[in-house]
Design an enzyme around this catalytic site. Sequence first.
Site, PDB file in Angstrom:
ATOM      1  N   ARG A   1       0.637  -1.242  -0.048  1.00 24.50           N
ATOM      2  CA  ARG A   1      -0.032  -0.061  -0.019  1.00 24.50           C
ATOM      3  C   ARG A   1       0.748   1.135  -0.040  1.00 24.50           C
ATOM      4  O   ARG A   1       0.384   2.395   0.416  1.00 24.50           O
ATOM      5  CB  ARG A   1      -0.958   0.106   1.184  1.00 24.50           C
ATOM      6  CG  ARG A   1      -1.922  -1.019   1.184  1.00 24.50           C
ATOM      7  CD  ARG A   1      -3.027  -1.071   2.327  1.00 24.50           C
ATOM      8  NE  ARG A   1      -4.277  -2.080   2.019  1.00 24.50           N
ATOM      9  CZ  ARG A   1      -3.944  -3.164   2.586  1.00 24.50           C
ATOM     10  NH1 ARG A   1      -2.998  -3.486   3.566  1.00 24.50           N
ATOM     11  NH2 ARG A   1      -4.999  -3.920   2.651  1.00 24.50           N
TER      12      ARG A   1
ATOM     13  N   HIS B   1       6.323   9.143 -28.313  1.00 28.22           N
ATOM     14  CA  HIS B   1       5.507  10.180 -27.462  1.00 28.22           C
ATOM     15  C   HIS B   1       5.593  11.280 -27.817  1.00 28.22           C
ATOM     16  O   HIS B   1       4.708  12.105 -28.150  1.00 28.22           O
ATOM     17  CB  HIS B   1       5.496   9.658 -26.082  1.00 28.22           C
ATOM     18  CG  HIS B   1       4.726  10.737 -25.197  1.00 28.22           C
ATOM     19  ND1 HIS B   1       3.347  10.750 -25.227  1.00 28.22           N
ATOM     20  CD2 HIS B   1       4.995  11.743 -24.412  1.00 28.22           C
ATOM     21  CE1 HIS B   1       2.832  11.812 -24.504  1.00 28.22           C
ATOM     22  NE2 HIS B   1       3.953  12.585 -23.798  1.00 28.22           N
TER      23      HIS B   1
ATOM     24  N   GLU C   1      -4.915  17.278 -10.759  1.00 30.95           N
ATOM     25  CA  GLU C   1      -5.588  17.466 -12.094  1.00 30.95           C
ATOM     26  C   GLU C   1      -7.072  17.625 -12.126  1.00 30.95           C
ATOM     27  O   GLU C   1      -7.777  17.248 -12.929  1.00 30.95           O
ATOM     28  CB  GLU C   1      -5.260  16.458 -13.199  1.00 30.95           C
ATOM     29  CG  GLU C   1      -5.249  16.797 -14.524  1.00 30.95           C
ATOM     30  CD  GLU C   1      -4.845  16.073 -15.608  1.00 30.95           C
ATOM     31  OE1 GLU C   1      -5.542  15.914 -16.836  1.00 30.95           O
ATOM     32  OE2 GLU C   1      -3.576  15.648 -15.648  1.00 30.95           O
TER      33      GLU C   1
ATOM     34  N   ASN D   1      -1.359  19.000 -20.224  1.00 32.06           N
ATOM     35  CA  ASN D   1      -1.843  18.121 -21.510  1.00 32.06           C
ATOM     36  C   ASN D   1      -1.836  18.866 -22.920  1.00 32.06           C
ATOM     37  O   ASN D   1      -2.070  18.529 -23.716  1.00 32.06           O
ATOM     38  CB  ASN D   1      -3.037  17.664 -21.114  1.00 32.06           C
ATOM     39  CG  ASN D   1      -3.081  16.848 -19.802  1.00 32.06           C
ATOM     40  OD1 ASN D   1      -2.233  16.019 -19.697  1.00 32.06           O
ATOM     41  ND2 ASN D   1      -4.352  17.113 -19.124  1.00 32.06           N
TER      42      ASN D   1
ATOM     43  N   GLU E   1       8.444  18.238 -25.428  1.00 31.90           N
ATOM     44  CA  GLU E   1       7.992  18.590 -24.029  1.00 31.90           C
ATOM     45  C   GLU E   1       8.708  19.967 -23.521  1.00 31.90           C
ATOM     46  O   GLU E   1       7.897  20.739 -22.846  1.00 31.90           O
ATOM     47  CB  GLU E   1       8.303  17.414 -22.916  1.00 31.90           C
ATOM     48  CG  GLU E   1       7.448  16.183 -23.342  1.00 31.90           C
ATOM     49  CD  GLU E   1       5.883  16.341 -22.899  1.00 31.90           C
ATOM     50  OE1 GLU E   1       5.547  17.401 -22.472  1.00 31.90           O
ATOM     51  OE2 GLU E   1       5.014  15.459 -23.273  1.00 31.90           O
TER      52      GLU E   1
ATOM     53  N   ARG F   1      -3.718  22.012 -13.569  1.00 31.91           N
ATOM     54  CA  ARG F   1      -2.746  20.911 -14.155  1.00 31.91           C
ATOM     55  C   ARG F   1      -2.874  20.365 -15.654  1.00 31.91           C
ATOM     56  O   ARG F   1      -2.140  19.946 -16.213  1.00 31.91           O
ATOM     57  CB  ARG F   1      -2.647  19.575 -13.152  1.00 31.91           C
ATOM     58  CG  ARG F   1      -1.619  18.601 -13.345  1.00 31.91           C
ATOM     59  CD  ARG F   1      -1.207  17.840 -12.477  1.00 31.91           C
ATOM     60  NE  ARG F   1      -0.402  16.647 -12.906  1.00 31.91           N
ATOM     61  CZ  ARG F   1       0.504  15.920 -11.985  1.00 31.91           C
ATOM     62  NH1 ARG F   1       0.358  16.208 -10.844  1.00 31.91           N
ATOM     63  NH2 ARG F   1       1.285  15.171 -12.693  1.00 31.91           N
TER      64      ARG F   1
ATOM     65  N   LYS G   1       6.609  22.861 -14.311  1.00 37.97           N
ATOM     66  CA  LYS G   1       5.814  21.690 -13.902  1.00 37.97           C
ATOM     67  C   LYS G   1       5.743  21.671 -12.400  1.00 37.97           C
ATOM     68  O   LYS G   1       4.334  21.452 -11.955  1.00 37.97           O
ATOM     69  CB  LYS G   1       6.320  20.390 -14.320  1.00 37.97           C
ATOM     70  CG  LYS G   1       5.278  19.216 -14.250  1.00 37.97           C
ATOM     71  CD  LYS G   1       5.651  18.090 -15.028  1.00 37.97           C
ATOM     72  CE  LYS G   1       4.654  17.096 -14.820  1.00 37.97           C
ATOM     73  NZ  LYS G   1       4.632  15.960 -15.389  1.00 37.97           N
TER      74      LYS G   1
ATOM     75  N   LYS H   1       2.447  11.259 -11.407  1.00 37.91           N
ATOM     76  CA  LYS H   1       1.500  10.362 -12.260  1.00 37.91           C
ATOM     77  C   LYS H   1       2.133   9.114 -12.421  1.00 37.91           C
ATOM     78  O   LYS H   1       3.357   9.008 -12.953  1.00 37.91           O
ATOM     79  CB  LYS H   1       1.324  11.165 -13.664  1.00 37.91           C
ATOM     80  CG  LYS H   1      -0.021  12.157 -13.557  1.00 37.91           C
ATOM     81  CD  LYS H   1      -0.349  12.563 -14.714  1.00 37.91           C
ATOM     82  CE  LYS H   1      -1.658  13.454 -14.954  1.00 37.91           C
ATOM     83  NZ  LYS H   1      -1.908  13.962 -16.283  1.00 37.91           N
TER      84      LYS H   1
ATOM     85  N   HIS I   1      -1.446  16.883 -26.013  1.00 37.44           N
ATOM     86  CA  HIS I   1      -1.551  15.686 -25.778  1.00 37.44           C
ATOM     87  C   HIS I   1      -2.999  15.136 -26.243  1.00 37.44           C
ATOM     88  O   HIS I   1      -3.075  13.851 -26.429  1.00 37.44           O
ATOM     89  CB  HIS I   1      -1.354  15.481 -24.030  1.00 37.44           C
ATOM     90  CG  HIS I   1       0.097  15.520 -23.934  1.00 37.44           C
ATOM     91  ND1 HIS I   1       0.867  16.685 -24.037  1.00 37.44           N
ATOM     92  CD2 HIS I   1       0.960  14.753 -23.199  1.00 37.44           C
ATOM     93  CE1 HIS I   1       1.959  16.522 -23.260  1.00 37.44           C
ATOM     94  NE2 HIS I   1       2.160  15.370 -23.082  1.00 37.44           N
TER      95      HIS I   1
ATOM     96  N   HIS J   1      -1.929  12.071 -27.852  1.00 38.29           N
ATOM     97  CA  HIS J   1      -2.319  10.389 -27.436  1.00 38.29           C
ATOM     98  C   HIS J   1      -3.371   9.726 -28.293  1.00 38.29           C
ATOM     99  O   HIS J   1      -3.399   8.515 -28.660  1.00 38.29           O
ATOM    100  CB  HIS J   1      -3.176  10.787 -26.141  1.00 38.29           C
ATOM    101  CG  HIS J   1      -2.044  10.823 -24.998  1.00 38.29           C
ATOM    102  ND1 HIS J   1      -2.458  11.217 -23.834  1.00 38.29           N
ATOM    103  CD2 HIS J   1      -0.741  10.835 -24.934  1.00 38.29           C
ATOM    104  CE1 HIS J   1      -1.323  11.145 -22.845  1.00 38.29           C
ATOM    105  NE2 HIS J   1      -0.319  11.197 -23.372  1.00 38.29           N
TER     106      HIS J   1
END
Length: 592
Positions: A344, A489, A459, A467, A408, A463, A449, A366, A470, A474
């Site tokens: 956990r 990517h 997000e 993206n 990026e 945030r 960032k 993330k 993206h 994506h």
Amino acid sequence: MGETEPARVGWPGDGRGGAILRAALAGRSIVLVGMMGSGKTSIGQRLAQRLSLPFKDADAEIVAAAAGMSIPDIFAKYGEAHFRDCERRVIARLLAGEPCILATGGGAFMDEGTRERIRERGLSLWFDAAHDVLLRRVRRKGDRPLLQTSDPAAVLRRLMDERYPVYRQADIAVLSRDVAHEVMVEETLAALYGWAKGEPENAASTADLARFMTSRPPPRAIEPQTVPVGLGDRAYDIVIGAGLLDQAGDHIARVAPGAACAIVTDGNVARLQLPVLRHSLEARGIRSSVIVVEPGEGSKSFPVFQSVCEQILEARIERRDVVVALGGGVVGDLAGFAAASVRRGSRFVQIPTTLLAQVDSSVGGKTGINTAQGKNLVGAFYQPSLVLADVDALATLPLREFRAGYAEIVKYGLIDDFFFFEWLESNASAVFADRAARVEAISVSCRAKAKIVARDETEQGDRALLNLGHTFGHAFERLVHYDSARLVHGEGVAIGLVCALRFSARLGMCSLQEAERVERHLTRVGLPTRIRDIPGWRADADSVLDAMFQDKKVEKGALTFVLLRGIGRSFVAKGVDVDAARSFLKDEMARE
């Protein structure tokens, strides 16, 4: 960023620049290296005239020694090995003679012995150039023996991936662009003058400078930069610098005293970087075990995730121990999700080894894996205890992957930092070639960032600006089934950034000129910028929209885009009209 932007060094335009450069060279030659078609001969001849130095061409010398036999004929009759041996001897002879401007063949700098002779007797200057620029130039001549194949574009890409990590060892890098030769000569002279003025700092005289260059000291130490991520009791530092892998044991012992480590990496990184990391951990008495996965997006899957978790448990990693991600974004996402899940939650350290991971995926917490429905749809927000971004780890990165990470970096300028984007326009070549410039670009990106993550960790608001590009990118990745041979990517992000700007212009939110400015910059460094740049693209607009609706950023069945009112002025646009997006995509796919 505006107040810290470094001044650009230009060629003085008088005899003073030549005198300073000649003193710095101390009797050595300027050796031009780079791919076929990069401009070594055309620029080199004009450069020699400006500096009043003789121009020598290693290939021409080889042809003369072979009684006029052409390079393709030498390859055909004697083979590449014979040619390389001739090349090695010719370059050694030319370097032993009078100082000159020496143009070398594309493969010459790959020979270790030749590189050593150049270090002893010359200043190496690399003409970098984008794939499409090189291909266009060499196709005009058709005399390149290594490109006499059914797919010269693929062969050229392979040669660039092999050679560019070695070319980056050159003393100076200049981006070779499709502009007038006189412009390239001025930019090359400015780069040479900046080199001569900048090493060493505060030189007492040109004589001191000459002695300094003759002694060939090691490169200056790069001062590391630390970027804090302010998240209360889960705050952590991002440390950016050179040689950090050698110091990893010290850093990990500081944030997790007495902890053991499970290192998750992939097969490629394990060969190149793992021994240094393990030696550093052993020096601090830190017990470590290693979990190696296959390189590529295929490892971000349920079966591999299960295997990694089980191996972490088998290594007896407890909650106060550390899971270390050593690799790119795939390893970071996978290892981070495993760290969030095992017991956990175990402590987690990111050591990103790609530019893309250093400026993006390693920062912000993330983590996740892919599913058949889309990318990163299963995962968790789980912050690391530390991020170590070692710019020296980028030395072995293929050019294509470095460019992908650069996309990026550009994104951060487009989000909310116009001055950073301007800095990148002026300093792109340095970011690709110089460690100090890389530390600066990575640090600015990480600060941008970190600032957004501190405001909106999971997000729910700002945030989402991260993206930018993206939603498009994506979707493109999903439609090529995450086939990295077709699209990685960062390339998807580059195309997505241009799409976001052009879509914003279509909707009347920014000017088309700004979209074209960004597209020119991305094209200049060799990134794809149009949907049709994706190899084998067959999808239509509706397929792209379907892929977008599978994205994790869709809310209540409505599309969300990050759009722009200008460079550095992005915003989140929710509920974008689907028909407007469809019409835009149709036009983009038809764009020449």
